[in-house]
Motif scaffolding. Structure first.
Motif, PDB file in Angstrom:
ATOM      1  N   GLY A 165      -8.113  16.906  -4.286  1.00 32.66           N
ATOM      2  CA  GLY A 165      -8.833  15.886  -5.174  1.00 32.66           C
ATOM      3  C   GLY A 165      -8.103  14.532  -5.362  1.00 32.66           C
ATOM      4  N   TYR A 166      -6.866  14.808  -4.804  1.00 31.68           N
ATOM      5  CA  TYR A 166      -6.133  13.062  -4.670  1.00 31.68           C
ATOM      6  C   TYR A 166      -6.573  12.448  -3.620  1.00 31.68           C
ATOM      7  CZ  TYR A 166      -2.941  15.538  -8.170  1.00 31.68           C
ATOM      8  OH  TYR A 166      -2.665  15.933  -9.369  1.00 31.68           O
ATOM      9  N   THR A 167      -6.464  11.397  -3.748  1.00 26.32           N
ATOM     10  CA  THR A 167      -6.800  10.386  -2.656  1.00 26.32           C
ATOM     11  C   THR A 167      -5.546   9.495  -2.369  1.00 26.32           C
ATOM     12  OG1 THR A 167      -9.137  10.290  -3.078  1.00 26.32           O
ATOM     13  CG2 THR A 167      -8.144   8.463  -1.840  1.00 26.32           C
ATOM     14  N   VAL A 168      -5.177   9.487  -1.223  1.00 27.70           N
ATOM     15  CA  VAL A 168      -4.051   8.911  -0.893  1.00 27.70           C
ATOM     16  C   VAL A 168      -4.408   7.660   0.270  1.00 27.70           C
ATOM     17  CG1 VAL A 168      -1.689   8.646   0.074  1.00 27.70           C
ATOM     18  CG2 VAL A 168      -2.517  10.881  -1.189  1.00 27.70           C
ATOM     19  N   THR A 169      -4.052   6.390  -0.117  1.00 30.74           N
ATOM     20  CA  THR A 169      -4.520   5.093   0.802  1.00 30.74           C
ATOM     21  C   THR A 169      -3.357   4.648   1.357  1.00 30.74           C
ATOM     22  OG1 THR A 169      -6.438   5.057  -0.643  1.00 30.74           O
ATOM     23  CG2 THR A 169      -5.689   3.347   0.633  1.00 30.74           C
ATOM     24  N   LEU A 170      -3.348   4.308   2.492  1.00 31.25           N
ATOM     25  CA  LEU A 170      -2.041   3.938   3.278  1.00 31.25           C
ATOM     26  C   LEU A 170      -2.644   2.062   3.609  1.00 31.25           C
ATOM     27  CD1 LEU A 170       0.387   3.859   5.173  1.00 31.25           C
ATOM     28  CD2 LEU A 170      -1.297   4.689   6.970  1.00 31.25           C
ATOM     29  N   ALA A 171      -1.512   1.389   3.217  1.00 28.01           N
ATOM     30  CA  ALA A 171      -1.357  -0.071   3.461  1.00 28.01           C
ATOM     31  C   ALA A 171      -0.555  -0.360   4.393  1.00 28.01           C
ATOM     32  CB  ALA A 171      -1.467  -1.020   2.284  1.00 28.01           C
ATOM     33  N   GLY A 172      -0.513  -1.219   5.468  1.00 25.20           N
ATOM     34  CA  GLY A 172       0.443  -1.614   6.163  1.00 25.20           C
ATOM     35  C   GLY A 172       0.216  -1.204   7.577  1.00 25.20           C
ATOM     36  N   ALA A 173       0.945  -1.799   8.828  1.00 24.27           N
ATOM     37  CA  ALA A 173       0.647  -1.301  10.084  1.00 24.27           C
ATOM     38  C   ALA A 173       1.844  -1.231  10.659  1.00 24.27           C
ATOM     39  CB  ALA A 173      -0.127  -2.456  10.695  1.00 24.27           C
ATOM     40  N   PRO A 174       2.205   0.003  11.014  1.00 26.81           N
ATOM     41  CA  PRO A 174       3.542   0.403  11.937  1.00 26.81           C
ATOM     42  C   PRO A 174       3.482  -0.638  13.149  1.00 26.81           C
ATOM     43  CG  PRO A 174       2.048   2.061  12.155  1.00 26.81           C
ATOM     44  CD  PRO A 174       1.555   1.120  11.034  1.00 26.81           C
ATOM     45  N   GLN A 175       4.768  -1.138  13.479  1.00 27.99           N
ATOM     46  CA  GLN A 175       4.985  -1.879  14.592  1.00 27.99           C
ATOM     47  C   GLN A 175       5.961  -1.423  15.628  1.00 27.99           C
ATOM     48  OE1 GLN A 175       3.384  -4.599  15.009  1.00 27.99           O
ATOM     49  NE2 GLN A 175       2.393  -4.304  13.109  1.00 27.99           N
ATOM     50  N   PRO A 176       5.744  -1.104  16.821  1.00 25.90           N
ATOM     51  CA  PRO A 176       6.757  -0.603  17.870  1.00 25.90           C
ATOM     52  C   PRO A 176       8.158  -1.366  17.806  1.00 25.90           C
ATOM     53  CG  PRO A 176       5.034  -1.517  18.842  1.00 25.90           C
ATOM     54  CD  PRO A 176       4.631  -1.627  17.621  1.00 25.90           C
ATOM     55  N   GLY A 177       9.102  -0.825  17.777  1.00 29.94           N
ATOM     56  CA  GLY A 177      10.465  -1.461  17.788  1.00 29.94           C
ATOM     57  C   GLY A 177      10.976  -2.410  16.785  1.00 29.94           C
ATOM     58  N   ARG A 178      10.284  -2.272  15.481  1.00 23.92           N
ATOM     59  CA  ARG A 178      10.639  -3.059  14.524  1.00 23.92           C
ATOM     60  C   ARG A 178      10.319  -2.627  13.259  1.00 23.92           C
ATOM     61  NH1 ARG A 178       6.909  -7.416  13.266  1.00 23.92           N
ATOM     62  NH2 ARG A 178       5.058  -7.460  14.654  1.00 23.92           N
ATOM     63  N   THR A 179      10.969  -3.161  11.854  1.00 20.88           N
ATOM     64  CA  THR A 179      10.646  -2.129  10.734  1.00 20.88           C
ATOM     65  C   THR A 179       9.422  -3.049  10.253  1.00 20.88           C
ATOM     66  OG1 THR A 179      12.823  -2.118  10.480  1.00 20.88           O
ATOM     67  CG2 THR A 179      11.596  -2.082   8.418  1.00 20.88           C
ATOM     68  N   ALA A 180       8.434  -1.958   9.613  1.00 21.86           N
ATOM     69  CA  ALA A 180       7.382  -2.397   8.824  1.00 21.86           C
ATOM     70  C   ALA A 180       7.229  -1.628   7.581  1.00 21.86           C
ATOM     71  CB  ALA A 180       6.045  -2.105   9.738  1.00 21.86           C
ATOM     72  N   GLU A 181       6.642  -2.433   6.760  1.00 22.68           N
ATOM     73  CA  GLU A 181       6.464  -1.762   5.229  1.00 22.68           C
ATOM     74  C   GLU A 181       5.466  -0.962   5.166  1.00 22.68           C
ATOM     75  OE1 GLU A 181       6.153  -3.161   0.499  1.00 22.68           O
ATOM     76  OE2 GLU A 181       8.086  -3.314   1.650  1.00 22.68           O
ATOM     77  N   LEU A 182       5.426   0.483   4.757  1.00 24.84           N
ATOM     78  CA  LEU A 182       4.305   1.279   4.597  1.00 24.84           C
ATOM     79  C   LEU A 182       4.089   1.615   3.191  1.00 24.84           C
ATOM     80  CD1 LEU A 182       4.502   3.666   7.711  1.00 24.84           C
ATOM     81  CD2 LEU A 182       3.444   1.501   7.747  1.00 24.84           C
ATOM     82  N   THR A 183       2.939   1.154   2.504  1.00 29.99           N
ATOM     83  CA  THR A 183       2.560   1.482   1.012  1.00 29.99           C
ATOM     84  C   THR A 183       1.833   2.668   0.894  1.00 29.99           C
ATOM     85  OG1 THR A 183       3.492  -0.550   0.468  1.00 29.99           O
ATOM     86  CG2 THR A 183       2.139   0.768  -1.185  1.00 29.99           C
ATOM     87  N   LEU A 184       2.116   3.760   0.300  1.00 31.09           N
ATOM     88  CA  LEU A 184       0.675   4.762   0.120  1.00 31.09           C
ATOM     89  C   LEU A 184       0.543   4.875  -1.495  1.00 31.09           C
ATOM     90  CD1 LEU A 184       2.987   6.119   2.445  1.00 31.09           C
ATOM     91  CD2 LEU A 184       0.718   7.284   2.903  1.00 31.09           C
ATOM     92  N   SER A 185      -0.684   4.794  -1.764  1.00 29.78           N
ATOM     93  CA  SER A 185      -1.372   4.845  -3.046  1.00 29.78           C
ATOM     94  C   SER A 185      -2.009   6.239  -3.323  1.00 29.78           C
ATOM     95  CB  SER A 185      -1.932   3.708  -3.538  1.00 29.78           C
ATOM     96  OG  SER A 185      -1.155   2.573  -3.109  1.00 29.78           O
ATOM     97  N   VAL A 186      -1.449   6.646  -4.630  1.00 30.13           N
ATOM     98  CA  VAL A 186      -1.903   7.992  -5.040  1.00 30.13           C
ATOM     99  C   VAL A 186      -2.944   7.662  -6.169  1.00 30.13           C
ATOM    100  CG1 VAL A 186      -1.625  10.495  -5.632  1.00 30.13           C
ATOM    101  CG2 VAL A 186      -0.037   9.252  -4.287  1.00 30.13           C
TER     102      VAL A 186
END
Length: 332
Positions: free
Chosen positions: A188-209
């Motif tokens: 019943g919970y929806t989790v949405t992902l924002a952000g794009a992972p990048q190979p070999g470098r740091t990326a920010e991933l944000t998950l909203s509940v």
């Protein structure tokens, strides 16, 4: 050769016979990586619980966590256990079972298991006997080849993640990796992902509940954070263990709906993300497939929108903190 094939070949190149049959299955794994593994694998990644450690031959400095059964003199050794239990020791450079561990993220030992096709996932916390043997009700639910990761910090040492394969016999039907998606539902919970992972470098991933269309703004601390994220690379199951920005009680981190992470994927390809979050006294796991690099690379499943309830990517079952849930979604 496509990405999945190369990663699968890498995993097969790592595997050698490690031990005998235990109460939960047959164990096989490497003690040190072959030269090509050290060359191809990515480097260290933030708080991943073991990436970037140099092994006895120096090659492990270039490996993500979880690919080795032995690193820096520490070795993960499953031991005999009654049916329905999983037991293991970690031996140190002196060959003896380690009995002194630092608390990291509220626990001295994190045991994560995932089926090799990424269709099952469990995160549990064993109890240690005085002789250094860790025991827990077996998290290996159903036939298949499972990867068991021990994530720990020996007192006086550095954080490590060691891994070993365990085979549970029986009829097995392989499951394809779910397609990449930016939203999933869990009880019943929806989790949405924002952000794009990048190979070999740091990326920010944000998950909203959210729940019932409303943001969840009262997430509860779990393992010292409002969210706990594990990422596994398709094929060899390279292990990335990252934690969110901030922590409960620091005066600036809100208890939802967003939980943000800094993550670095060591190479291009498909990854499975597992987000543990706690609400209403229950820990749940939201699962995503993400792709670092080109989304049209060979071997990467076609992207979709929000998964439909009932698909492997869209459903899970909740458990209380000390309980054991259905395959792929339990917590201890």
């Amino acid at each position: 050769m496509n990405t999945a094939t190369k990663l699968s070949g890498f995993a097969l190149g790592l595997a050698v016979v490690f031990g005998a049959t235990y109460g939960v299955g047959r164990v096989a794994d490497p003690v040190s990586p072959p030269a090509e593994a050290a060359h191809d694998a990515g480097g260290g990644h933030g708080d991943d619980g073991g990436a970037g450690h140099e092994g006895d031959n120096g090659a492990a400095a270039h490996l993500p966590g979880g690919l080795l059964v032995s690193d820096r003199g520490y070795t993960l050794r499953p031991v005999d256990a009654p049916a329905g239990q999983f037991a293991f020791q970690v031996t140190g450079p002196d060959g003896r079972a380690v009995t002194a561990y630092d608390v990291a993220h509220d626990k001295r030992m994190h045991l994560i298991v995932a089926r090799r096709d990424l269709s099952g996932f469990r995160h549990v916390h064993p109890e240690m006997a005085p002789d250094g043997t860790w025991r827990v009700d077996s998290p290996l639910a159903g036939p298949g080849v499972w990867r068991a990761f021990a994530d720990f910090t020996p007192t006086g040492g550095e954080a490590l993640t060691l891994g070993v394969d365990v085979t549970v016999p029986g009829a097995l039907t392989g499951r394809p990796l779910p397609a990449p998606a930016t939203s999933t539902t869990v009880d019943g919970y929806t989790v949405t992902l924002a952000g794009a992972p990048q190979p070999g470098r740091t990326a920010e991933l944000t998950l909203s509940v959210s729940r019932g269309g409303a943001p969840v703004t009262d997430l509860e601390p779990y393992l010292g954070a409002y969210g706990h994220l594990v990422a596994l690379r398709q094929g060899d199951l390279a292990y990335l263990h990252v934690h969110p920005h901030g922590e409960p009680g620091d005066g600036r981190t809100r208890p939802g709906p967003e939980v943000s992470f800094s993550a670095e994927m060591p190479s291009a390809g498909a990854y499975r993300l597992y987000l543990d979050f706690k609400h209403g006294g229950v820990v749940r796991t939201a699962e995503f497939t993400v792709v670092a690099g080109s989304p049209t690379a060979p071997g990467v499943p076609a992207a979709t929108g929000t998964p439909t309830a009932g698909t492997p990517a869209a459903t899970s079952s909740p458990t209380a903190d000390a309980g054991h849930g259905v395959p792929g979604h339990g917590h201890d």
